[in-house]
Write a protein that holds these residues in place. Sequence first.
Motif, PDB file in Angstrom:
ATOM      1  N   LEU A 151      14.626   8.146 -47.627  1.00 45.86           N
ATOM      2  CA  LEU A 151      15.187   7.807 -46.322  1.00 45.86           C
ATOM      3  C   LEU A 151      14.669   6.452 -45.830  1.00 45.86           C
ATOM      4  CD1 LEU A 151      15.033  11.311 -44.653  1.00 45.86           C
ATOM      5  CD2 LEU A 151      17.111   9.983 -45.050  1.00 45.86           C
ATOM      6  N   GLU A 152      13.413   6.180 -46.052  1.00 45.56           N
ATOM      7  CA  GLU A 152      12.850   4.889 -45.616  1.00 45.56           C
ATOM      8  C   GLU A 152      13.416   3.734 -46.429  1.00 45.56           C
ATOM      9  OE1 GLU A 152      10.676   2.133 -43.358  1.00 45.56           O
ATOM     10  OE2 GLU A 152      11.434   4.149 -42.972  1.00 45.56           O
ATOM     11  N   LEU A 153      13.578   3.922 -47.716  1.00 45.21           N
ATOM     12  CA  LEU A 153      14.198   2.883 -48.548  1.00 45.21           C
ATOM     13  C   LEU A 153      15.620   2.601 -48.085  1.00 45.21           C
ATOM     14  CD1 LEU A 153      12.914   4.033 -52.044  1.00 45.21           C
ATOM     15  CD2 LEU A 153      12.275   1.925 -50.848  1.00 45.21           C
ATOM     16  N   TYR A 154      16.355   3.647 -47.752  1.00 45.00           N
ATOM     17  CA  TYR A 154      17.721   3.491 -47.261  1.00 45.00           C
ATOM     18  C   TYR A 154      17.725   2.817 -45.890  1.00 45.00           C
ATOM     19  CZ  TYR A 154      22.300   4.739 -45.414  1.00 45.00           C
ATOM     20  OH  TYR A 154      23.554   4.691 -44.841  1.00 45.00           O
ATOM     21  N   ARG A 155      16.823   3.244 -45.004  1.00 45.21           N
ATOM     22  CA  ARG A 155      16.747   2.655 -43.662  1.00 45.21           C
ATOM     23  C   ARG A 155      16.479   1.162 -43.736  1.00 45.21           C
ATOM     24  NH1 ARG A 155      13.438   0.805 -40.026  1.00 45.21           N
ATOM     25  NH2 ARG A 155      11.600   1.131 -41.307  1.00 45.21           N
ATOM     26  N   GLU A 189      27.536  13.610 -47.608  1.00 39.92           N
ATOM     27  CA  GLU A 189      26.566  14.571 -47.097  1.00 39.92           C
ATOM     28  C   GLU A 189      25.288  13.823 -46.717  1.00 39.92           C
ATOM     29  OE1 GLU A 189      23.978  18.424 -48.678  1.00 39.92           O
ATOM     30  OE2 GLU A 189      25.330  17.387 -50.049  1.00 39.92           O
ATOM     31  N   PHE A 190      24.852  12.892 -47.583  1.00 36.20           N
ATOM     32  CA  PHE A 190      23.666  12.106 -47.284  1.00 36.20           C
ATOM     33  C   PHE A 190      23.882  11.224 -46.053  1.00 36.20           C
ATOM     34  CE2 PHE A 190      21.435   8.104 -47.325  1.00 36.20           C
ATOM     35  CZ  PHE A 190      20.128   8.561 -47.247  1.00 36.20           C
ATOM     36  N   VAL A 191      25.029  10.557 -45.969  1.00 39.06           N
ATOM     37  CA  VAL A 191      25.316   9.672 -44.831  1.00 39.06           C
ATOM     38  C   VAL A 191      25.264  10.464 -43.531  1.00 39.06           C
ATOM     39  CG1 VAL A 191      27.114   8.267 -43.737  1.00 39.06           C
ATOM     40  CG2 VAL A 191      26.605   7.973 -46.168  1.00 39.06           C
ATOM     41  N   ARG A 192      25.877  11.644 -43.515  1.00 36.45           N
ATOM     42  CA  ARG A 192      25.835  12.486 -42.308  1.00 36.45           C
ATOM     43  C   ARG A 192      24.411  12.921 -41.995  1.00 36.45           C
ATOM     44  NH1 ARG A 192      30.679  14.360 -44.640  1.00 36.45           N
ATOM     45  NH2 ARG A 192      29.580  16.048 -45.679  1.00 36.45           N
ATOM     46  N   TYR A 193      23.653  13.293 -43.014  1.00 35.16           N
ATOM     47  CA  TYR A 193      22.271  13.723 -42.817  1.00 35.16           C
ATOM     48  C   TYR A 193      21.420  12.582 -42.260  1.00 35.16           C
ATOM     49  CZ  TYR A 193      17.621  15.525 -43.875  1.00 35.16           C
ATOM     50  OH  TYR A 193      16.315  15.935 -43.778  1.00 35.16           O
ATOM     51  N   ALA A 194      21.518  11.412 -42.854  1.00 30.51           N
ATOM     52  CA  ALA A 194      20.753  10.258 -42.383  1.00 30.51           C
ATOM     53  C   ALA A 194      21.146   9.907 -40.951  1.00 30.51           C
ATOM     54  CB  ALA A 194      20.964   9.065 -43.314  1.00 30.51           C
ATOM     55  N   GLY A 208      19.060   9.626 -37.188  1.00 29.10           N
ATOM     56  CA  GLY A 208      19.011   8.360 -36.463  1.00 29.10           C
ATOM     57  C   GLY A 208      19.085   7.119 -37.326  1.00 29.10           C
ATOM     58  N   ILE A 209      19.470   7.283 -38.595  1.00 25.88           N
ATOM     59  CA  ILE A 209      19.615   6.140 -39.500  1.00 25.88           C
ATOM     60  C   ILE A 209      21.102   5.851 -39.618  1.00 25.88           C
ATOM     61  CG2 ILE A 209      19.145   5.202 -41.795  1.00 25.88           C
ATOM     62  CD1 ILE A 209      16.927   7.359 -42.038  1.00 25.88           C
ATOM     63  N   PRO A 210      21.578   4.763 -39.004  1.00 28.47           N
ATOM     64  CA  PRO A 210      23.019   4.510 -38.978  1.00 28.47           C
ATOM     65  C   PRO A 210      23.568   4.083 -40.332  1.00 28.47           C
ATOM     66  CG  PRO A 210      21.856   2.665 -38.015  1.00 28.47           C
ATOM     67  CD  PRO A 210      20.825   3.727 -38.318  1.00 28.47           C
ATOM     68  N   PHE A 211      24.821   4.446 -40.573  1.00 25.93           N
ATOM     69  CA  PHE A 211      25.510   4.011 -41.779  1.00 25.93           C
ATOM     70  C   PHE A 211      25.910   2.553 -41.634  1.00 25.93           C
ATOM     71  CE2 PHE A 211      29.563   3.678 -44.244  1.00 25.93           C
ATOM     72  CZ  PHE A 211      28.992   3.782 -45.493  1.00 25.93           C
ATOM     73  N   LEU A 212      26.495   2.206 -40.491  1.00 28.09           N
ATOM     74  CA  LEU A 212      26.833   0.820 -40.182  1.00 28.09           C
ATOM     75  C   LEU A 212      25.736   0.282 -39.272  1.00 28.09           C
ATOM     76  CD1 LEU A 212      30.649   1.069 -39.452  1.00 28.09           C
ATOM     77  CD2 LEU A 212      29.539   0.207 -41.507  1.00 28.09           C
ATOM     78  N   ASP A 213      25.174  -0.828 -39.643  1.00 32.15           N
ATOM     79  CA  ASP A 213      24.059  -1.390 -38.892  1.00 32.15           C
ATOM     80  C   ASP A 213      24.417  -2.813 -38.476  1.00 32.15           C
ATOM     81  OD1 ASP A 213      21.588  -1.661 -37.740  1.00 32.15           O
ATOM     82  OD2 ASP A 213      20.520  -1.955 -39.612  1.00 32.15           O
ATOM     83  N   MET A 214      25.271  -2.916 -37.448  1.00 28.47           N
ATOM     84  CA  MET A 214      25.725  -4.219 -36.970  1.00 28.47           C
ATOM     85  C   MET A 214      25.472  -4.329 -35.478  1.00 28.47           C
ATOM     86  SD  MET A 214      29.528  -4.731 -38.455  1.00 28.47           S
ATOM     87  CE  MET A 214      29.866  -5.112 -40.141  1.00 28.47           C
ATOM     88  N   SER A 215      25.178  -5.529 -35.044  1.00 27.05           N
ATOM     89  CA  SER A 215      25.112  -5.776 -33.607  1.00 27.05           C
ATOM     90  C   SER A 215      26.544  -5.852 -33.086  1.00 27.05           C
ATOM     91  CB  SER A 215      24.379  -7.088 -33.331  1.00 27.05           C
ATOM     92  OG  SER A 215      25.165  -8.188 -33.765  1.00 27.05           O
ATOM     93  N   SER A 216      26.709  -5.798 -31.784  1.00 33.04           N
ATOM     94  CA  SER A 216      28.059  -5.896 -31.232  1.00 33.04           C
ATOM     95  C   SER A 216      28.676  -7.261 -31.539  1.00 33.04           C
ATOM     96  CB  SER A 216      28.054  -5.622 -29.727  1.00 33.04           C
ATOM     97  OG  SER A 216      27.238  -6.552 -29.050  1.00 33.04           O
ATOM     98  N   ASP A 217      27.863  -8.318 -31.570  1.00 29.94           N
ATOM     99  CA  ASP A 217      28.371  -9.647 -31.925  1.00 29.94           C
ATOM    100  C   ASP A 217      28.867  -9.686 -33.371  1.00 29.94           C
ATOM    101  OD1 ASP A 217      27.826 -10.620 -29.403  1.00 29.94           O
ATOM    102  OD2 ASP A 217      25.895 -11.493 -29.971  1.00 29.94           O
TER     103      ASP A 217
END
Length: 88
Positions: A34-38, A57-62, A66-75
Amino acid sequence: MSGIAVELGSGLAEVLRPLADRPLDSFVKELAVLELYRRRLISSGKAAELLEMERFEFVRYASRLGIPFLDMSSDELDAELIEIKALQ
């Protein structure tokens, strides 16, 4: 399958043991993946493979952890949307 033994020390093992709902080695493996993925060092597909899960299943679990699949700022998201609209 190869592996290594990691000495956690009694202090860390005592802290982790109440959190684990399964054998401690399996729990620590999950924490590491999980940390490597985060940190974006491995993909969701690789993380799922390492934890023997289906990718979504992993994406939903992460995500539940609190580990997002998409990690983008609003900009960043706005810029992506502008680029997509320009291609249409």
